[in-house]
Write an enzyme that holds these catalytic residues in place. Structure first.
Site, PDB file in Angstrom:
ATOM      1  CD  GLU A 292      37.519  -7.551  -2.912  1.00  0.00           C
ATOM      2  OE1 GLU A 292      38.527  -6.999  -1.686  1.00  0.00           O
ATOM      3  OE2 GLU A 292      38.444  -6.933  -3.878  1.00  0.00           O
TER       4      GLU A 292
HETATM    5  N1  IFG Z   1      41.598  -8.973  -2.421  1.00  0.00           N
HETATM    6  C1  IFG Z   1      40.847  -8.739  -4.077  1.00  0.00           C
HETATM    7  C2  IFG Z   1      41.990  -8.708  -4.634  1.00  0.00           C
HETATM    8  C3  IFG Z   1      42.981  -8.258  -4.059  1.00  0.00           C
HETATM    9  C4  IFG Z   1      43.363  -9.046  -2.776  1.00  0.00           C
HETATM   10  C5  IFG Z   1      45.061  -8.075  -2.665  1.00  0.00           C
HETATM   11  C6  IFG Z   1      40.079 -10.986  -3.853  1.00  0.00           C
HETATM   12  C7  IFG Z   1      39.035 -12.029  -4.166  1.00  0.00           C
HETATM   13  C8  IFG Z   1      41.905  -7.954  -1.698  1.00  0.00           C
HETATM   14  N2  IFG Z   1      40.034  -9.453  -4.091  1.00  0.00           N
HETATM   15  O1  IFG Z   1      40.582 -11.262  -3.360  1.00  0.00           O
HETATM   16  O2  IFG Z   1      41.629  -8.215  -6.409  1.00  0.00           O
HETATM   17  O3  IFG Z   1      43.340  -6.786  -4.701  1.00  0.00           O
HETATM   18  O4  IFG Z   1      45.398  -9.194  -1.509  1.00  0.00           O
END
Ligand code: IFG
Length: 480
Positions: A292
């Site tokens: 992200e």
């Molecule tokens: N995606 C984010 C996490 C977390 C997650 C919650 C990943 C690799 C959503 N990154 O999953 O930091 O916020 O479900």
């Protein structure tokens, strides 16, 4: 009495011998040269029977011994006869795997003799990496809480615990030379809603690593970068591109932070962090996040990864990273961890053609922070809602084109803690879905069957209650 095969994960080979049962009585002893595993088994049997169950290297009707068995370091063979119960394995980790199996064949606690069904179990794991991730950045969990979590996930032969140590809302591991990371990033008011303060000193982290190792669990530390770095930049404004302090964040937004890719200080910082974390971590893996990174341009992301990945190698570790990192050319031993809901990923497939191994964590199957159902109080639902059957009915070798059995290091179930505030919450999100994922990680693909699994799972309701472990009473299971 339990059936010999009533075990999760389902063993590779089970040959019951109904004519034989082994009784654990007041005179039963454990004979083993490897005292550590013997004592763990004795603890289980003492709790189940109230009998003394002594351990010695010389005498006992329960024999644990190291000798060649098929199936690698965690494989084992258990033979249950009328007056002898033998466990054989190549390593202590294999003996420990056998203890987890035997543990499920006796009551959690009780007084009086207990019988174990006769026959042979010959077992071995499908994947070497069977992990859980605990997010201690969004909400911090203490050393004792993490130890209690290790105690229960190992019952399902999980052998890796990935700790998500840093994020926008918190920095949870003390780093020499950078004290404000934890003074500020781990201080009061950190965590989502400011409700999850705390951090591990070097000594506390070492204690966790040692506790895990005694249970044959490898700790995988994650320092998330270049995104998810707001807490570090609150502590050290010098890590921002303009040196202007950023505000602490206690909300759950993602994708707004980035280390400053063009700043040399960034790599001095990261080298200190990577050196320290590597020195404190005996396991082979160091997770650098990589997810992200919306606030980092694609070009900057490549520049960043090209400078940081060699640092992980320099300090003797294999880099693990969320699969976005596969957009760059990776070191041969780096491990992309697939986490999104797509059913194809070009970067991950390309990494596999170059020989990289992959950890599978598809959010729509194994993200333990997903709600069970629409009315679940805990959890998120961006990847959909996941009940036990949805956690069970998938296969890691059939998820991504170009990522087959031989490319898979294993599976991991991440538990993000934005909505969690206690270990009871952690346990509720973990159980009963983790056993489904553990069976996928351990058992032969052909041995898995949903009806068999849901039948075997039903016995764990009373067991978890007896162990004081909170779990979601999923309506799909006819709990005993
Ligand atoms: N995606 C984010 C996490 C977390 C997650 C919650 C990943 C690799 C959503 N990154 O999953 O930091 O916020 O479900």
């Amino acid at each position: 009495m339990r059936e010999l095969g009533d075990v999760i994960p389902v063993p590779a080979e089970v040959r019951p011998d109904p004519a034989a049962t082994f009784t654990i009585h007041s005179g039963t002893a454990i004979c083993t040269p490897t005292e550590s595993v013997g004592l763990l088994l004795a603890e289980v049997l003492r709790s189940a029977t109230g009998h003394p169950v002594p351990v010695s290297p010389t005498a006992g009707a329960i024999v644990l011994q190291l000798e060649d068995v098929d199936g690698g370091p965690e494989a084992y063979v258990v033979d249950v006869a009328r007056d002898l119960l033998t466990v054989r394995a190549n390593t202590e980790a294999g003996l420990f795997s056998a203890v987890q199996t035997l543990r499920q064949l006796v009551p959690v606690s009780g007084t009086g003799d207990v019988t174990v069904p006769g026959g042979r179990i010959a077992d071995r794991p499908r994947f070497a990496y069977r992990g859980v991730m605990l997010d201690v950045a969004r909400h911090f969990f203490t050393v004792d809480e993490v130890k209690s979590y290790l105690d229960v996930i190992t019952q399902f032969k999980i052998n890796h615990l990935h700790l998500h140590l840093t994020d926008d809302q918190g920095w949870r591991l003390e780093i020499a030379g950078w004290p404000r990371l934890t003074e500020v990033g781990g201080g009061p008011g950190t965590g989502v809603d400011g409700a999850g303060p705390g951090f591990y000193t070097r000594e506390e982290y070492a204690d966790l690593v040692a506790y895990a190792a005694q249970r044959y669990v490898t700790i995988v530390p994650e320092i998330d970068m270049p995104g998810h770095t707001n807490a570090a930049q609150v502590a050290y404004p010098e890590l921002t591109c303009d040196g202007v302090p950023v505000a602490p964040r206690t909300d759950t937004e993602v994708g707004y932070s980035s280390l400053c890719v063009g700043l040399d200080r960034t790599y001095e910082f990261l080298e200190d962090v990577i050196r320290e974390v590597a020195a404190l971590t005996p396991g082979p893996f160091l997770h650098i996040g990589g997810d992200e990174a919306q606030a980092t341009s694609a070009e900057d992301y490549r520049t960043f990864m090209d400078r940081v990945l060699p640092l992980v190698t320099k300090y003797g570790k294999r880099a693990v990273g969320w699969h976005e990192m596969a957009s760059v050319e990776l070191p041969g031993d780096a491990v992309p961890q697939f986490w999104r809901v797509e059913t194809a990923d070009e970067g991950t497939a390309r990494a596999v053609t170059r020989g990289n191994q992959v950890i599978m964590s598809p959010a729509d199957r194994v993200y333990l922070d997903m709600k069970y159902a629409e009315d679940s109080r805990l959890g998120l639902d961006w990847a959909g809602r996941i009940d036990v059957e949805r956690s069970y009915r998938w296969d890691p070798a059939a998820r991504l084109p170009g990522v087959g059995e031989e490319a898979l290091l294993g599976v991991e179930a991440p538990l993000w803690s934005e909505t969690l505030r206690s270990m009871a919450d952690v346990q509720t999100m973990t159980f009963p879905r983790l056993p489904a994922i553990a069976e996928i990680g351990w058992s032969p693909r052909g041995a898995r069957d949903w009806e068999s699994f849901r039948h075997r799972l039903a016995a764990f309701g009373p067991r978890w209650t007896a162990q004081g472990i909170a779990f979601h009473p999923s309506p799909e299971i006819d709990w005993l």
